[in-house]
Motif scaffolding. Structure first.
Motif, PDB file in Angstrom:
ATOM      1  N   ILE A   1      -1.682  50.043  42.146  1.00  0.00           N
ATOM      2  CA  ILE A   1      -1.014  50.751  41.058  1.00  0.00           C
ATOM      3  C   ILE A   1      -1.502  50.133  39.747  1.00  0.00           C
ATOM      4  O   ILE A   1      -1.524  48.910  39.592  1.00  0.00           O
TER       5      ILE A   1
ATOM      6  N   GLN B   1      -1.439  49.861  55.646  1.00  0.00           N
ATOM      7  CA  GLN B   1      -1.207  50.602  54.412  1.00  0.00           C
ATOM      8  C   GLN B   1      -1.685  49.754  53.233  1.00  0.00           C
ATOM      9  O   GLN B   1      -1.499  48.529  53.254  1.00  0.00           O
ATOM     10  N   GLY B   2      -2.281  50.380  52.240  1.00  0.00           N
ATOM     11  CA  GLY B   2      -2.723  49.630  51.075  1.00  0.00           C
ATOM     12  C   GLY B   2      -3.061  50.561  49.927  1.00  0.00           C
ATOM     13  O   GLY B   2      -3.679  51.599  50.134  1.00  0.00           O
ATOM     14  N   PHE B   3      -2.606  50.228  48.757  1.00  0.00           N
ATOM     15  CA  PHE B   3      -2.960  51.008  47.566  1.00  0.00           C
ATOM     16  C   PHE B   3      -2.761  50.138  46.332  1.00  0.00           C
ATOM     17  O   PHE B   3      -2.130  49.085  46.387  1.00  0.00           O
TER      18      PHE B   3
ATOM     19  N   ILE C   1       0.882  58.874  51.241  1.00  0.00           N
ATOM     20  CA  ILE C   1       1.347  57.973  50.176  1.00  0.00           C
ATOM     21  C   ILE C   1       0.159  57.275  49.525  1.00  0.00           C
ATOM     22  O   ILE C   1       0.026  57.224  48.304  1.00  0.00           O
ATOM     23  N   ARG C   2      -0.729  56.772  50.382  1.00  0.00           N
ATOM     24  CA  ARG C   2      -1.888  56.002  49.924  1.00  0.00           C
ATOM     25  C   ARG C   2      -2.800  56.823  49.020  1.00  0.00           C
ATOM     26  O   ARG C   2      -3.244  56.369  47.976  1.00  0.00           O
TER      27      ARG C   2
ATOM     28  N   SER D   1      -0.055  46.046  49.829  1.00  0.00           N
ATOM     29  CA  SER D   1      -0.509  46.335  51.181  1.00  0.00           C
ATOM     30  C   SER D   1       0.453  45.749  52.200  1.00  0.00           C
ATOM     31  O   SER D   1       1.066  44.707  51.967  1.00  0.00           O
TER      32      SER D   1
ATOM     33  N   PRO E   1       1.752  57.218  45.006  1.00  0.00           N
ATOM     34  CA  PRO E   1       2.711  56.409  45.765  1.00  0.00           C
ATOM     35  C   PRO E   1       4.069  56.243  45.074  1.00  0.00           C
ATOM     36  O   PRO E   1       5.098  56.265  45.724  1.00  0.00           O
TER      37      PRO E   1
ATOM     38  N   LEU F   1       1.781  57.737  55.841  1.00  0.00           N
ATOM     39  CA  LEU F   1       1.117  56.611  55.174  1.00  0.00           C
ATOM     40  C   LEU F   1      -0.122  57.076  54.422  1.00  0.00           C
ATOM     41  O   LEU F   1      -0.359  56.674  53.280  1.00  0.00           O
ATOM     42  N   GLU F   2      -0.876  57.938  55.080  1.00  0.00           N
ATOM     43  CA  GLU F   2      -2.104  58.440  54.465  1.00  0.00           C
ATOM     44  C   GLU F   2      -1.762  59.218  53.197  1.00  0.00           C
ATOM     45  O   GLU F   2      -2.421  59.093  52.166  1.00  0.00           O
TER      46      GLU F   2
END
Lengths: 393, 393
Positions: B11, B7-9, A247-248, A14, A252, A244-245
């Motif tokens: 993996i 942003q945050g995800f 990718i998230r 993040s 990613p 960003l949306e």
């Protein structure tokens, strides 16, 4: 006897993308707050700053501002003098540019708890991000994009790279930055070409994901080319948000074959290379979008007037829709070869995004070379007509 | 007006470690099943195989076995002839070795849906894993470790690297493999030094995490040096399991400062370098463990007899507990300098794991150079005594 052990874990990534002006101005607390939140009570964290040569040139006070700003900080210290590197695609082709950053990381003992800052256009961000990602298996990396293109697209994402033997982005990693600071004040010194070139990625993401945004860009068709800063700030913010949306909620680190954000890019990458990078990335994307929009019309997904309205928009925003190299025999062949290279980079089946309709992209696994060449012919005639009209007016 | 986008995800990383014998034997379905589970109906996935020169030499039938095995597979195809690279630390110091792999990836159009296989010792695995991690931003990487050390430790983990200007692992990434195949049959051709050297990492992880395992190793003190394969298989399995468990539940990509699995390693890295890599990694770790065990005794964490029992175990297993270079003036200084380099690599505060008691490690942030030198003197005397006894017997 066969045995098996299963390994599995999750990594959380993040980071924030801050939008500001004058990041190193004495009163701007954004960066000092950022450092304070991440301070380590046991030692001062080091910061190595790498700057794009053209930013360095156009902002003669930058070094002084940097020194003054960091002098007042308690939690961090500059690792050494800023490292200035010639920006633009050339830096990604030059192994010495990469080496100079790795060498500085070594020389100034920049460690995994230090930061490497990149201030510049997309190419510098890619290069510095890559150097930081591979040094000590990953040094924290902060991006300060200085162009429209890098603020609204590449700079906010998770990729870094350099070129290898002329192959764009052949070497690189997926390594998110720890923060991105989009400082609008850097945009003021961009030349006209760079200012305009960055708009392409906004048109791209609007066309594949957000019809409202596309209509909004249409409405700014006069403000954007005359450098209205309010329009541009909004364009950057919305474009970055969409990236960003995507990718998230997508893939990613691109483990699959699809790469929707590369709409218009398969030909753009090749065109950049064919022109020896004289065509800017954003200009090549504008042409690539025009090709894929006409292609989408030729296969029946768009009406003629929809396709023409996109091509006209690109033109009205001051961006090219065609380049003569595309009509040369060699250029045509090379362009279609670009499809294979695009496939190899991602691997697997060829997957190209085209428009299903305005505001919605869709994966295709076959591209008909004849339609591509037909699209190029159509765009050549358009360009001729635009030039004729320009002469008349 | 300042704005911020977050942003945050997540993996998910997961992979299996298979334990087998004769992975390319016609009847062994482990690898063909692996490919079938991951097949892509649209195309054959490519496999580039990179082999350690010493494995290549000791297994003259390997190439034929490989060709035969892949000939029968429907889902994958060999990208080209196996690439043979001189193994050992030397390959991580040689930029040409890295280049040759990247070049093969380019030449054979090995893409992100292909596989790069590494067959060899830890150094080859590190090098090939790094080349795969940076090419096309990450090509799937499969490890087939062929030494005790790589099967029980480095090969099952998530790191890769090369050296830079003599600095060990200065360049690298954290990139998990997609699978590890520990094929015991490769161990048969190891020379005695390499066989023994791999035991150190098992002693290490036992000492810091698992007293039962430590006692089990004690019980194998006769079987292991005389190459009892059952004992060794069990040692590798348990050691790999402990390493995997640690990575999974700890800090897989080492974002913090602690690195418990590096018990005994701060001095080992330096000793390898001081000896021009004539001391094998596992041998250097044996000596590094001896130093840190005596140190742990000197600061009062272990009793004298506990410390001596560890040093004796290392010796009885046929591993060194001392090297003359450590008593040279220059060697002493360099060794202590190694602490700083160790800190820089991880960054932040110096963090070294010592023993709180047998079977339990603990982080320390200060190392007393005098104690280190005292430990070295003690170990020198031990070595002298061991040699005397050997002469007598």
């Amino acid at each position: 006897m066969e045995r098996v052990l299963k390994q599995g874990f999750n990594i959380d990534y993040s980071y924030n993308i801050y939008f500001t002006e004058g990041i190193f101005a004495p009163h701007n607390k954004l960066l000092s707050d950022f450092f304070q939140q991440r301070r380590n009570p046991d030692f001062k964290q080091k910061v190595l700053v790498v700057v794009d040569s053209s930013v360095w040139k156009h902002h003669p006070n930058l070094n002084q501002e940097l020194q003054d700003y960091f002098k007042d900080l308690n939690d961090v210290v500059l690792a050494g003098p800023p490292l200035v590197i010639t920006g633009g695609e050339v830096c990604k082709n030059d192994p010495q540019a990469l080496e100079s950053i790795v060498q500085a990381i070594d020389e100034y003992a920049v460690d995994r708890h230090s930061y490497v800052f990149a201030i510049g256009g997309g190419a510098i961000l890619d290069l510095v991000g890559y150097a930081a990602a591979i040094s000590h298996r990953g040094i924290r990396h902060v991006r300060i994009p200085t162009t429209v293109l890098s603020q609204n697209d590449s700079g906010v994402g998770v990729k870094n790279s350099v070129n290898y033997k002329g192959k764009k982005n052949f070497l690189g990693t997926f390594t998110p930055p720890v923060a991105v600071f989009n400082d609008y004040s850097f945009l003021a010194t961009l030349d006209k070409r760079s200012w305009l070139a960055g708009i392409s990625e906004a048109i791209k993401v609007a066309l594949i994901k957000d019809l409202d945004f596309y209509n909004w860009i249409q409405a700014q068709v006069e403000d954007l080319p005359r450098r209205d800063s309010q329009s541009m700030k909004e364009l950057i913010y919305r474009c970055a948000d969409l990236h960003l949306e995507h990718i998230r909620n997508g893939d990613p680190f691109e483990l699959g074959s699809s790469r929707p954000l590369d709409f218009g890019h398969w030909s753009a990458h090749k065109l950049e290379q064919l022109s020896n990078f004289e065509v800017l990335h954003g200009e090549a994307v504008a042409i690539g979008l025009a090709i894929d929009v006409i292609y989408s019309y030729l296969i029946g997904n768009l009406t003629e007037s929809e396709a023409l309205s996109v091509v006209n928009l690109i033109h009205q925003l001051g961006l090219p829709v065609y380049h003569p190299i595309l009509s040369e025999v060699e250029g045509k062949q090379q362009l279609l070869k670009g499809l294979t290279e695009f496939q190899e980079h991602l691997g697997g089946r060829l997957t190209v995004v085209l428009l299903e309709k305005l505001g919605k992209g869709r994966d295709y696994h076959h591209i008909d070379g004849d339609y591509v060449l037909q699209a190029i012919d159509i765009l050549r005639d358009f360009e001729k007509e635009y030039n004729r009209l320009d002469e008349v007016s």
